[in-house]
Write an enzyme that holds these catalytic residues in place. Structure first.
Site, PDB file in Angstrom:
ATOM      1  N   ASN A   1       0.544  -1.138  -0.095  1.00 48.75           N
ATOM      2  CA  ASN A   1      -0.056  -0.085  -0.306  1.00 48.75           C
ATOM      3  C   ASN A   1       1.115   1.441  -0.340  1.00 48.75           C
ATOM      4  O   ASN A   1       0.473   2.055  -0.574  1.00 48.75           O
ATOM      5  CB  ASN A   1      -1.191   0.239   0.921  1.00 48.75           C
ATOM      6  CG  ASN A   1      -2.229  -0.533   0.998  1.00 48.75           C
ATOM      7  OD1 ASN A   1      -2.028  -1.383  -0.204  1.00 48.75           O
ATOM      8  ND2 ASN A   1      -3.337  -1.109   1.839  1.00 48.75           N
TER       9      ASN A   1
ATOM     10  N   CYS B   1      -7.566   3.446   2.743  1.00 47.23           N
ATOM     11  CA  CYS B   1      -6.675   2.069   3.394  1.00 47.23           C
ATOM     12  C   CYS B   1      -5.275   3.078   3.119  1.00 47.23           C
ATOM     13  O   CYS B   1      -4.477   2.911   4.483  1.00 47.23           O
ATOM     14  CB  CYS B   1      -6.312   1.364   2.722  1.00 47.23           C
ATOM     15  SG  CYS B   1      -7.789   0.305   2.552  1.00 47.23           S
TER      16      CYS B   1
ATOM     17  N   LYS C   1     -12.700   7.622  -4.777  1.00 47.31           N
ATOM     18  CA  LYS C   1     -11.991   7.103  -6.079  1.00 47.31           C
ATOM     19  C   LYS C   1     -13.654   6.508  -6.920  1.00 47.31           C
ATOM     20  O   LYS C   1     -15.024   6.224  -6.604  1.00 47.31           O
ATOM     21  CB  LYS C   1     -11.455   5.522  -6.396  1.00 47.31           C
ATOM     22  CG  LYS C   1     -12.142   4.370  -5.717  1.00 47.31           C
ATOM     23  CD  LYS C   1     -10.753   3.620  -6.013  1.00 47.31           C
ATOM     24  CE  LYS C   1     -11.165   2.601  -4.918  1.00 47.31           C
ATOM     25  NZ  LYS C   1     -10.573   0.829  -5.747  1.00 47.31           N
TER      26      LYS C   1
HETATM   27  C1  UGA Z   1      -6.178  -0.337  -2.043  1.00 46.32           C
HETATM   28  C2  UGA Z   1      -5.080  -1.116  -2.661  1.00 46.32           C
HETATM   29  O1  UGA Z   1      -5.180  -1.140  -3.949  1.00 46.32           O
HETATM   30  C3  UGA Z   1      -5.482  -2.591  -2.685  1.00 46.32           C
HETATM   31  O2  UGA Z   1      -4.802  -3.468  -2.464  1.00 46.32           O
HETATM   32  C4  UGA Z   1      -5.079  -2.908  -1.080  1.00 46.32           C
HETATM   33  O3  UGA Z   1      -6.179  -4.091  -0.640  1.00 46.32           O
HETATM   34  C5  UGA Z   1      -6.665  -2.070  -0.325  1.00 46.32           C
HETATM   35  O4  UGA Z   1      -6.095  -0.508  -0.669  1.00 46.32           O
HETATM   36  C6  UGA Z   1      -6.238  -2.588   1.403  1.00 46.32           C
HETATM   37  O5  UGA Z   1      -5.458  -2.207   1.978  1.00 46.32           O
HETATM   38  O6  UGA Z   1      -7.746  -2.383   1.825  1.00 46.32           O
HETATM   39  P1  UGA Z   1      -8.475   0.625  -3.279  1.00 46.32           P
HETATM   40  O7  UGA Z   1      -8.217   1.539  -1.078  1.00 46.32           O
HETATM   41  O8  UGA Z   1      -9.567   0.531  -2.678  1.00 46.32           O
HETATM   42  O9  UGA Z   1      -7.230  -0.547  -2.345  1.00 46.32           O
HETATM   43  O10 UGA Z   1      -8.213   1.614  -3.281  1.00 46.32           O
HETATM   44  P2  UGA Z   1      -7.743   1.955  -5.156  1.00 46.32           P
HETATM   45  O11 UGA Z   1      -8.028   1.760  -6.292  1.00 46.32           O
HETATM   46  O12 UGA Z   1      -6.177   1.508  -4.606  1.00 46.32           O
HETATM   47  O13 UGA Z   1      -6.840   3.425  -4.809  1.00 46.32           O
HETATM   48  C7  UGA Z   1      -6.541   4.500  -4.107  1.00 46.32           C
HETATM   49  C8  UGA Z   1      -6.954   5.983  -3.804  1.00 46.32           C
HETATM   50  O14 UGA Z   1      -5.775   6.179  -4.644  1.00 46.32           O
HETATM   51  C9  UGA Z   1      -7.535   5.991  -4.487  1.00 46.32           C
HETATM   52  O15 UGA Z   1      -8.143   7.241  -4.006  1.00 46.32           O
HETATM   53  C10 UGA Z   1      -7.418   6.576  -6.156  1.00 46.32           C
HETATM   54  O16 UGA Z   1      -8.334   7.516  -6.837  1.00 46.32           O
HETATM   55  C11 UGA Z   1      -5.745   7.162  -6.025  1.00 46.32           C
HETATM   56  N1  UGA Z   1      -5.575   7.119  -7.251  1.00 46.32           N
HETATM   57  C12 UGA Z   1      -5.127   5.389  -7.475  1.00 46.32           C
HETATM   58  C13 UGA Z   1      -4.838   8.097  -7.479  1.00 46.32           C
HETATM   59  O17 UGA Z   1      -5.253   9.042  -7.366  1.00 46.32           O
HETATM   60  N2  UGA Z   1      -4.040   7.785  -9.282  1.00 46.32           N
HETATM   61  C14 UGA Z   1      -3.707   6.163  -9.544  1.00 46.32           C
HETATM   62  O18 UGA Z   1      -3.159   6.372 -10.376  1.00 46.32           O
HETATM   63  C15 UGA Z   1      -4.687   5.351  -9.230  1.00 46.32           C
END
Ligand code: UGA
Length: 446
Positions: A216, A268, A328
């Site tokens: 993470n 997370c 997101k």
């Molecule tokens: C995250 C991890 O990706 C998972 O692998 C993990 O299991 C999970 O946390 C957890 O610990 O339970 P999640 O919080 O559901 O998953 O969301 P993500 O899709 O990873 O996005 C996290 C944040 O990063 C969001 O605010 C998203 O908008 C942002 N983000 C993501 C960006 O700003 N740019 C990107 O390129 C990707």
């Protein structure tokens, strides 16, 4: 066939329960919240998550999945007890383990035989060993001579794609004693009927716990990196989308998690980065890279909120529409959402704010009640624009990507669009007579 008990029917517990049932295990999910259990028994899901209800229904019908608020019943004859309760951020940045230890205590006081406890919650390194000592102590107090093993099995599911990421994970991490009974049991619990080549990482408890935080924090670091680059592009005239594309085409870097935006949020990344920094402090180890990633993320949201406020003021505007409240797309979750943080900051200017999100309205109502903010929730995305002079897009929902630009131009009382997910075509926006603000985007104007 293995019998599994899951303690906690939140995001992780519920998805894991349904997923493990899908793998062929007999699963009983327990939660302290009777209302939640009653709803689940009526197929009312506590969260919005694609395909979850269908998976739950399918496995209930197949007789492999059940829900109860009676822990003793859930523990009866079970081979492994998965602890999947929340470990939220404590006031000092550490992970709060109160709920985890309450759950462990409940299990230890009700278990009657040999026990395999699987920690699915995200916990700081060393917690599994503490759980083991704690249960042994409780068993001793109860004069129980049964064996206890504690397995660390962190979850990597992604909100909005939780079901598919659980059923088809990149890897399954199992931290346990290599020759213990629990190790073989875990492999068989995760064995899919149609077995594919999923990687199983067998390691110690400490390694498993660390993998979760490292994963993470690494992803959070990538996002903070690209967001800082985007702000630099904004000043220099370079284009972040092209920079990110070229960067990601290097197979050592990979294109994913290089999308600039309003900062990472959710339940997370913000808490896990902070908790990792606290753990490193405890061991006297420098974790400044992750601390910077976290600080920069907090700062990023403020920088963007300031841009909105200053453009609004420069134009004499006081009415703002916000599209997107979820942290997101694909989820109704607003925990640590950049949208709510930015709205709270922008509200200091006494602007009138109307907001819309396709899935997060229920959570948003609770947030407005809690904070007392004067945010009006609109029934649909275009109604949010009715009195607004400017539009701010914070979440990358498909409906916003496919927005009718002419309608935006005709409805807005002013002419400003902030697209902090870089999802709209700047040319189209400007052709419609609107002024476009993205993040670090450079586009030629004819
Ligand atoms: C995250 C991890 O990706 C998972 O692998 C993990 O299991 C999970 O946390 C957890 O610990 O339970 P999640 O919080 O559901 O998953 O969301 P993500 O899709 O990873 O996005 C996290 C944040 O990063 C969001 O605010 C998203 O908008 C942002 N983000 C993501 C960006 O700003 N740019 C990107 O390129 C990707």
């Amino acid at each position: 066939m293995n019998r599994v008990c899951i303690v906690g029917c939140g995001y992780v517990g519920l998805v894991s329960g349904a997923g493990l049932a899908e793998f062929g295990n007999i699963v009983t999910c327990y939660d302290i919240d009777t209302n939640r259990i009653n709803n689940l028994n009526k197929l009312v899901m506590p969260i919005f998550e694609p395909d979850l209800k269908e998976l739950v229904e399918k496995n209930i019908k197949a007789g492999r999945l059940g829900f109860t608020d009676n822990l003793s019943l859930a523990l009866k004859d079970c081979d492994a007890v998965f602890i999947a309760v929340q470990t939220p951020q404590d006031d000092d940045g550490n992970a709060k383990l109160k709920f985890l230890f309450t759950a462990v205590e409940d299990v230890a006081s009700k278990a009657t035989g040999n026990l395999v406890v699987v920690i699915k919650s995200t916990v700081p390194v060393g917690t599994s060993k503490e759980v083991l000592s704690y249960i042994r102590l409780k068993f001793k107090e109860r004069d129980i001579t049964a064996s206890v093993e504690v397995v660390s099995n962190p979850e990597f599911l992604i909100e909005g794609r939780a079901v598919s990421t659980f059923l088809n994970p990149d890897r399954i991490v199992i931290g346990c004693k290599p020759k213990g009974k629990a190790c073989e049991l875990m492999k068989s619990i995760y064995k899919k009927p149609s077995s594919d080549g999923r990687e199983v990482v067998l390691c110690t408890n400490e390694t498993a716990e660390t993998i979760k935080y490292a994963a993470n924090s690494f992803l959070a670091m990538k996002i903070s990196f690209i967001n800082q680059m985007a702000l630099l592009c904004q000043e220099t005239g370079a284009d972040i989308d092209t920079v990110a594309k070229a960067l990601g085409s290097d197979s050592r870097i990979n294109p994913r998690f290089l999308k600039p935006g309003p900062g990472y949020g959710g339940s997370c990344f913000p808490k896990d980065t902070k908790a990792l920094v606290r753990t490193a402090e405890k061991y006297g180890v420098d974790m400044s890279i992750i601390r910077e990633a976290d600080d920069s993320n907090e700062n990023h949201k403020k920088i963007l909120a300031d841009i909105v406020a200053s453009v609004m003021k420069k134009n004499g505007y006081s009415n703002l529409a916000v599209w997107g409240l979820a942290f997101k797309a694909g989820t109704g979750d607003i925990r640590n959402s950049p949208a709510t943080t930015m709205i709270e900051k922008i509200s200091e200017n006494n602007f009138n704010i109307s907001a819309y999100d396709p899935e997060a309205m229920t959570e948003a109502k609770k947030w407005i009640k809690q904070t007392g903010l004067k945010v009006i929730l609109a029934d649909d995305m275009y109604k949010a624009l009715d009195k607004a002079e400017a539009l701010l897009i914070v979440t990358e929902w498909e409906c916003f990507k496919n927005a009718d630009i002419t309608r935006i131009a005709n409805t807005l009382k002013g002419n400003v669009v902030f697209d902090f997910r870089n999802i709209l075509d700047p040319h189209e926006i400007e052709k419609a007579g609107l002024k476009y603000y993205g993040i670090g985007r450079r586009y030629e104007t004819d």
